[in-house]
Motif scaffolding. Structure first.
Motif, PDB file in Angstrom:
ATOM      1  N   ASN A  55       0.865  -1.173   0.000  1.00 12.28           N
ATOM      2  CA  ASN A  55       0.000   0.000   0.000  1.00 12.28           C
ATOM      3  C   ASN A  55       0.906   1.229   0.000  1.00 12.28           C
ATOM      4  OD1 ASN A  55      -2.273   1.631   0.165  1.00 12.28           O
ATOM      5  ND2 ASN A  55      -2.260   1.603   2.395  1.00 12.28           N
ATOM      6  N   ILE A  56       0.646   2.155  -0.907  1.00 14.18           N
ATOM      7  CA  ILE A  56       1.497   3.337  -1.055  1.00 14.18           C
ATOM      8  C   ILE A  56       0.649   4.582  -0.857  1.00 14.18           C
ATOM      9  CG2 ILE A  56       3.043   4.591  -2.601  1.00 14.18           C
ATOM     10  CD1 ILE A  56       3.350   1.845  -4.126  1.00 14.18           C
ATOM     11  N   GLN A  57       1.133   5.445   0.006  1.00  6.74           N
ATOM     12  CA  GLN A  57       0.487   6.736   0.239  1.00  6.74           C
ATOM     13  C   GLN A  57       1.499   7.830  -0.081  1.00  6.74           C
ATOM     14  OE1 GLN A  57      -2.778   7.178   1.298  1.00  6.74           O
ATOM     15  NE2 GLN A  57      -2.927   4.973   1.002  1.00  6.74           N
ATOM     16  N   ILE A  58       1.055   8.851  -0.791  1.00  6.31           N
ATOM     17  CA  ILE A  58       1.912   9.994  -1.112  1.00  6.31           C
ATOM     18  C   ILE A  58       1.281  11.230  -0.490  1.00  6.31           C
ATOM     19  CG2 ILE A  58       2.903  11.398  -2.962  1.00  6.31           C
ATOM     20  CD1 ILE A  58       2.840   8.918  -4.731  1.00  6.31           C
ATOM     21  N   SER A  59       2.124  12.052   0.135  1.00  2.00           N
ATOM     22  CA  SER A  59       1.605  13.256   0.782  1.00  2.00           C
ATOM     23  C   SER A  59       0.922  14.154  -0.243  1.00  2.00           C
ATOM     24  CB  SER A  59       2.734  14.014   1.485  1.00  2.00           C
ATOM     25  OG  SER A  59       3.707  14.458   0.561  1.00  2.00           O
ATOM     26  N   LYS A  60       0.000  14.939   0.239  1.00  5.45           N
ATOM     27  CA  LYS A  60      -0.744  15.846  -0.628  1.00  5.45           C
ATOM     28  C   LYS A  60       0.191  16.889  -1.226  1.00  5.45           C
ATOM     29  CE  LYS A  60      -5.173  15.236   1.566  1.00  5.45           C
ATOM     30  NZ  LYS A  60      -5.613  14.216   0.654  1.00  5.45           N
ATOM     31  N   LYS A  61      -0.233  17.453  -2.355  1.00  4.16           N
ATOM     32  CA  LYS A  61       0.559  18.500  -2.991  1.00  4.16           C
ATOM     33  C   LYS A  61       0.808  19.609  -1.979  1.00  4.16           C
ATOM     34  CE  LYS A  61      -0.926  17.550  -7.655  1.00  4.16           C
ATOM     35  NZ  LYS A  61      -1.587  17.982  -8.859  1.00  4.16           N
ATOM     36  N   GLY A  62       2.047  20.058  -1.935  1.00  2.00           N
ATOM     37  CA  GLY A  62       2.410  21.123  -1.007  1.00  2.00           C
ATOM     38  C   GLY A  62       2.920  20.618   0.332  1.00  2.00           C
ATOM     39  N   ILE A  63       2.795  19.316   0.589  1.00  4.99           N
ATOM     40  CA  ILE A  63       3.320  18.729   1.828  1.00  4.99           C
ATOM     41  C   ILE A  63       4.616  18.004   1.469  1.00  4.99           C
ATOM     42  CG2 ILE A  63       2.886  17.150   3.748  1.00  4.99           C
ATOM     43  CD1 ILE A  63       0.961  19.553   3.642  1.00  4.99           C
ATOM     44  N   PHE A  64       5.742  18.561   1.953  1.00  2.79           N
ATOM     45  CA  PHE A  64       7.050  18.054   1.559  1.00  2.79           C
ATOM     46  C   PHE A  64       7.841  17.546   2.759  1.00  2.79           C
ATOM     47  CE2 PHE A  64       6.097  21.623  -1.403  1.00  2.79           C
ATOM     48  CZ  PHE A  64       5.911  20.867  -2.545  1.00  2.79           C
ATOM     49  N   ALA A  65       8.828  16.702   2.470  1.00  3.49           N
ATOM     50  CA  ALA A  65       9.790  16.302   3.493  1.00  3.49           C
ATOM     51  C   ALA A  65      10.520  17.571   3.930  1.00  3.49           C
ATOM     52  CB  ALA A  65      10.765  15.275   2.928  1.00  3.49           C
ATOM     53  N   PRO A  66      10.819  17.699   5.210  1.00  3.71           N
ATOM     54  CA  PRO A  66      11.456  18.926   5.715  1.00  3.71           C
ATOM     55  C   PRO A  66      12.710  19.307   4.928  1.00  3.71           C
ATOM     56  CG  PRO A  66      10.830  17.502   7.530  1.00  3.71           C
ATOM     57  CD  PRO A  66      10.599  16.723   6.265  1.00  3.71           C
ATOM     58  N   GLY A  67      12.756  20.569   4.533  1.00  3.26           N
ATOM     59  CA  GLY A  67      13.920  21.098   3.840  1.00  3.26           C
ATOM     60  C   GLY A  67      14.033  20.702   2.381  1.00  3.26           C
ATOM     61  N   THR A  68      12.984  20.092   1.831  1.00  4.28           N
ATOM     62  CA  THR A  68      13.033  19.657   0.428  1.00  4.28           C
ATOM     63  C   THR A  68      11.759  20.081  -0.286  1.00  4.28           C
ATOM     64  OG1 THR A  68      11.882  17.530   0.648  1.00  4.28           O
ATOM     65  CG2 THR A  68      14.232  17.558   1.193  1.00  4.28           C
ATOM     66  N   ARG A  69      11.709  19.782  -1.558  1.00  3.96           N
ATOM     67  CA  ARG A  69      10.487  19.933  -2.346  1.00  3.96           C
ATOM     68  C   ARG A  69       9.981  18.549  -2.745  1.00  3.96           C
ATOM     69  NH1 ARG A  69       7.478  23.953  -3.007  1.00  3.96           N
ATOM     70  NH2 ARG A  69       7.298  23.774  -5.238  1.00  3.96           N
ATOM     71  N   ASN A  70      10.369  17.534  -1.964  1.00  2.25           N
ATOM     72  CA  ASN A  70       9.986  16.149  -2.227  1.00  2.25           C
ATOM     73  C   ASN A  70       8.791  15.770  -1.366  1.00  2.25           C
ATOM     74  OD1 ASN A  70      12.250  15.869  -3.911  1.00  2.25           O
ATOM     75  ND2 ASN A  70      13.525  15.259  -2.196  1.00  2.25           N
ATOM     76  N   ARG A  71       7.791  15.202  -2.009  1.00  3.62           N
ATOM     77  CA  ARG A  71       6.630  14.726  -1.263  1.00  3.62           C
ATOM     78  C   ARG A  71       6.994  13.460  -0.498  1.00  3.62           C
ATOM     79  NH1 ARG A  71       2.047  15.161  -5.735  1.00  3.62           N
ATOM     80  NH2 ARG A  71       0.756  14.233  -4.139  1.00  3.62           N
ATOM     81  N   ILE A  72       6.273  13.199   0.553  1.00  5.09           N
ATOM     82  CA  ILE A  72       6.549  12.061   1.430  1.00  5.09           C
ATOM     83  C   ILE A  72       5.792  10.835   0.931  1.00  5.09           C
ATOM     84  CG2 ILE A  72       6.360  11.186   3.791  1.00  5.09           C
ATOM     85  CD1 ILE A  72       6.348  14.242   4.617  1.00  5.09           C
ATOM     86  N   VAL A  73       6.514   9.731   0.781  1.00  6.72           N
ATOM     87  CA  VAL A  73       5.918   8.471   0.338  1.00  6.72           C
ATOM     88  C   VAL A  73       5.966   7.495   1.504  1.00  6.72           C
ATOM     89  CG1 VAL A  73       6.089   6.541  -1.284  1.00  6.72           C
ATOM     90  CG2 VAL A  73       6.678   8.860  -2.033  1.00  6.72           C
ATOM     91  N   THR A  74       4.819   6.918   1.827  1.00  7.19           N
ATOM     92  CA  THR A  74       4.735   5.914   2.888  1.00  7.19           C
ATOM     93  C   THR A  74       4.316   4.596   2.249  1.00  7.19           C
ATOM     94  OG1 THR A  74       4.048   7.626   4.451  1.00  7.19           O
ATOM     95  CG2 THR A  74       3.666   5.334   5.099  1.00  7.19           C
ATOM     96  N   ILE A  75       5.135   3.574   2.461  1.00  5.55           N
ATOM     97  CA  ILE A  75       4.864   2.253   1.888  1.00  5.55           C
ATOM     98  C   ILE A  75       4.632   1.290   3.046  1.00  5.55           C
ATOM     99  CG2 ILE A  75       5.713   0.416   0.388  1.00  5.55           C
ATOM    100  CD1 ILE A  75       7.746   2.473  -0.730  1.00  5.55           C
ATOM    101  N   THR A  76       3.504   0.587   3.009  1.00  7.85           N
ATOM    102  CA  THR A  76       3.208  -0.398   4.046  1.00  7.85           C
ATOM    103  C   THR A  76       2.883  -1.738   3.397  1.00  7.85           C
ATOM    104  OG1 THR A  76       0.883   0.292   4.094  1.00  7.85           O
ATOM    105  CG2 THR A  76       2.349   1.316   5.700  1.00  7.85           C
TER     106      THR A  76
END
Length: 88
Positions: free
Chosen positions: A16-37
């Protein structure tokens, strides 16, 4: 369509893969957060497939940028040639 790759990767990997909403980035980056379970193997497969997809997309964008730069340079050369022809 947006999300097709994500759905495909989930289907292939079983994770299961979740990607953070647009505009929600990993701290100090412009990369969205991906959570894989999921099961460890499913997570590994999903991570690999995501990284491959990102690499493909980065390569595609780099080629498009280079092509656009080449086209712009060709247009400048053509314009200079036309100007030189007109003034001669």
């Amino acid at each position: 369509p947006a999300g097709r790759s994500l759905v495909e990767i989930q289907h292939i990997s079983g994770a299961n893969i979740q990607i953070s909403k647009k505009g929600i980035f990993a701290p100090g980056t412009r990369n969205r957060i991906v959570t894989i379970t999921g099961q460890p193997n499913a997570i590994n497969v999903a991570q690999y497939l995501i990284e491959e997809r990102i690499t493909q997309e980065e390569t595609k964008r780099a080629c498009q940028t280079a092509a656009a730069a080449n086209a712009a340079a060709a247009n400048k050369t053509s314009a200079a040639s036309v100007a030189a022809t007109v003034t001669q």
